[in-house]
Enzyme design. Structure first.
Site, short mmCIF file in Angstrom:
data_model
loop_
_atom_site.label_atom_id
_atom_site.label_comp_id
_atom_site.label_asym_id
_atom_site.label_seq_id
_atom_site.Cartn_x
_atom_site.Cartn_y
_atom_site.Cartn_z
N GLN A 77 0.85 -1.21 0.00
CA GLN A 77 -0.08 0.23 0.04
C GLN A 77 0.80 1.07 -0.07
O GLN A 77 2.03 1.38 0.32
CB GLN A 77 -0.99 -0.15 1.10
CG GLN A 77 -0.11 -0.13 2.57
CD GLN A 77 -0.89 -0.63 3.73
OE1 GLN A 77 -2.24 -0.66 3.68
NE2 GLN A 77 -0.32 -1.09 4.54
N GLU A 153 1.13 -8.52 11.56
CA GLU A 153 1.01 -7.40 10.85
C GLU A 153 1.82 -7.77 9.43
O GLU A 153 2.84 -8.19 9.30
CB GLU A 153 1.86 -6.19 11.34
CG GLU A 153 1.92 -4.85 10.43
CD GLU A 153 0.69 -4.46 9.97
OE1 GLU A 153 0.55 -4.08 8.61
OE2 GLU A 153 -0.31 -4.02 10.54
N ASP A 203 -7.28 -5.20 14.46
CA ASP A 203 -7.29 -3.77 14.08
C ASP A 203 -7.15 -3.66 12.67
O ASP A 203 -5.74 -3.45 12.27
CB ASP A 203 -6.25 -3.00 14.84
CG ASP A 203 -6.21 -1.62 14.95
OD1 ASP A 203 -7.09 -0.91 14.22
OD2 ASP A 203 -5.12 -1.01 15.16
N SER A 204 -8.18 -3.73 12.01
CA SER A 204 -7.80 -3.63 10.29
C SER A 204 -8.30 -2.26 9.80
O SER A 204 -8.91 -1.67 10.54
CB SER A 204 -8.76 -4.66 9.88
OG SER A 204 -10.07 -4.50 9.97
N SER A 205 -7.74 -2.09 8.56
CA SER A 205 -8.29 -0.81 7.68
C SER A 205 -9.66 -1.25 7.18
O SER A 205 -10.40 -2.29 7.43
CB SER A 205 -7.30 -0.59 6.75
OG SER A 205 -5.91 -0.57 7.17
#
Length: 354
Positions: A77, A153, A203-205
Site C-alpha cells: 500500500q 502485521e 485492528d484492520s483498515s
C-alpha cells in the site's frame, strides 16, 4: 516471515467467493474515475488534503497540511505521513486516515479495553491482527496480568514508520511481552493452536485493499478456533452512519460463527474517521458446555454479556511513559453498547443483546 504464495492463494480463494456487500464496493472502486487515494494528484491541492473513498461517497474530510514528512510505497500500500495544522501528525494508508496525534487514543483505548474488561477472567495471552501503528499494543501493555502479546502485521513498513513518527503510540513495541510477526495475519491465525488466546483484537483498515480478506467468513472461523472458550474476538466494524449494511452483514456472519456465544456492537467517537464515529464487534466464544438449540436459545448457561465490565480499569504504565487513560472508563464502556434507535432496529436480528 510471510510466504507470498500463501497470501496470494488466500486472497484468490476469498475473492472468488466475495460477500455481496464487499462486491458492491469493489465495483464502485473499479468504476471510479477519481484519482486513487494516496496518489500525488490527490495528496496536495493548495496545501490541503482531502480523504476521498467510495467507502464514503460524496464527502471527504479535509485537513490543512503543514509539511509532508514521509511518502513511500510498501509491498502492499501507499504509506504517507504529514504534519497537519489542527490534528498533529497524520498517518495515511492508501490515502485513508489511520490515526492522528490528537484523537488516536479514543479508538485505541476502546478497541483494547472494552473486550479486555469484558472478560470474566484476566487475559494472559492476547493476539493483535494488524494494528501496526502500535496503539493497541500500548493499551494492552497496561495490564500487568498479561503474559504474552503477539502481533501479526502484514506490512513491515507500518511499524517502522510509526516508530519514527508516532513514538507515543509505537511505545507498545518496547514492551518485553510483545512479539511482532511480519506475516500474513490470516495464515498466522489459521496456524495458531486451538483455544490459545484469551483475546484477539483485529485492528484492520476498511474492507478494501489488503484488509478486505479480514472481513470474510473463513477468517472469522479461524479466529473462533484460535480463541479459548469464553474468550473474545474484537474487530473494527465501521460506521453506523455510512456502513450499516456492512455492519449488519458482518454481525450476521459472526452470529453464525460464534454459536452459543454472543455478538455485540460498541461505538466510539473520533473526529478524523468518516462520520466521526466508528464501532467494533465484540464476539464472545461460547463457554465449555454452552450450545445453541434449534430454537436459537443458548443452553448450558448464558453467553457472556460484554456490556458489563468485569475487570478493573487499567492504569498508567510509567516504565514505558504511558500516562492515564483519556477516553475509556467503565461508565463509557457500558454506554458504548447503547445504540441509536435507527441502528438498534436495523441490527435487532443479528446482535445478541439490545
Amino acid at each position: 516471515p510471510m510466504q507470498a504464495p500463501s497470501l496470494y492463494k488466500t486472497i484468490k480463494y476469498l475473492i472468488s467467493r466475495p460477500h455481496p456487500i464487499l462486491q458492491r464496493y469493489r465495483l464502485n472502486m473499479s468504476n471510479s474515475s477519481k484519482p486513487a487515494p494516496g496518489t500525488a494528484d490527490q495528496m496536495i491541492e493548495a496545501g490541503w488534503y482531502t480523504e476521498l473513498s467510495p467507502m464514503w461517497p460524496g464527502q471527504g474530510l479535509t485537513l490543512k497540511i503543514k509539511e509532508i514528512l514521509h511518502r513511500a510505497k510498501s509491498d502492499f500500500q501507499d504509506v504517507c505521513v504529514f504534519e497537519s495544522e489542527s490534528m498533529g501528525t497524520v498517518l495515511l494508508l492508501d490515502g485513508v486516515i489511520q490515526c492522528t496525534d490528537k484523537d488516536e487514543f479514543s479508538y485505541q483505548e476502546m478497541i483494547a479495553h472494552v473486550p479486555m474488561c469484558s472478560l470474566e477472567r484476566p487475559a494472559k495471552k492476547v493476539l493483535v491482527v494488524g494494528g501496526g501503528d502500535g496503539g493497541v499494543l500500548r493499551e494492552l501493555a497496561r495490564y500487568p496480568h498479561v503474559e504474552e502479546i503477539h502481533m501479526a502485521e502484514i506490512d513491515k513498513m507500518v511499524p517502522e514508520v510509526s516508530k519514527r513518527f508516532f513514538p507515543e503510540m509505537a511505545v507498545g513495541f518496547s514492551d518485553p511481552r510483545v512479539t511482532l510477526h511480519i506475516c500474513d495475519g490470516i495464515k498466522y491465525v489459521e496456524d495458531s493452536p486451538a483455544d490459545l488466546y484469551d483475546l484477539i483484537v483485529v485492528d484492520s483498515s476498511d474492507p478494501v485493499g489488503p484488509a478486505e480478506v479480514l472481513f470474510e467468513k473463513p477468517f472469522f472461523e479461524a479466529l473462533h478456533r484460535a480463541v479459548r472458550p469464553g474468550g473474545i474476538v474484537c474487530t473494527q466494524a465501521e460506521s453506523l452512519w455510512l456502513h450499516l449494511d456492512i455492519i449488519k452483514a458482518l454481525a450476521t456472519m459472526c452470529k453464525e460463527v460464534f454459536r452459543g456465544g454472543s455478538v455485540s456492537y460498541a461505538t466510539t467517537t473520533i473526529p478524523t474517521y468518516p462520520s466521526g464515529q466508528i464501532g467494533m464487534l465484540v464476539c464472545a466464544k461460547a463457554q465449555v458446555g454452552q450450545s445453541e438449540g434449534e430454537d436459537g436459545k443458548v443452553e448450558g448457561g448464558a453467553p457472556l454479556d460484554p456490556r458489563t465490565p468485569r475487570q478493573p480499569e487499567p492504569g498508567p504504565l510509567p516504565a514505558l511513559g504511558v500516562g492515564e487513560l483519556k477516553y475509556y472508563s467503565h461508565e463509557v464502556h457500558s454506554a458504548a453498547f447503547v445504540l441509536p434507535l435507527f441502528a438498534k432496529r436495523a441490527l435487532a436480528d443479528c446482535l445478541t443483546f439490545q
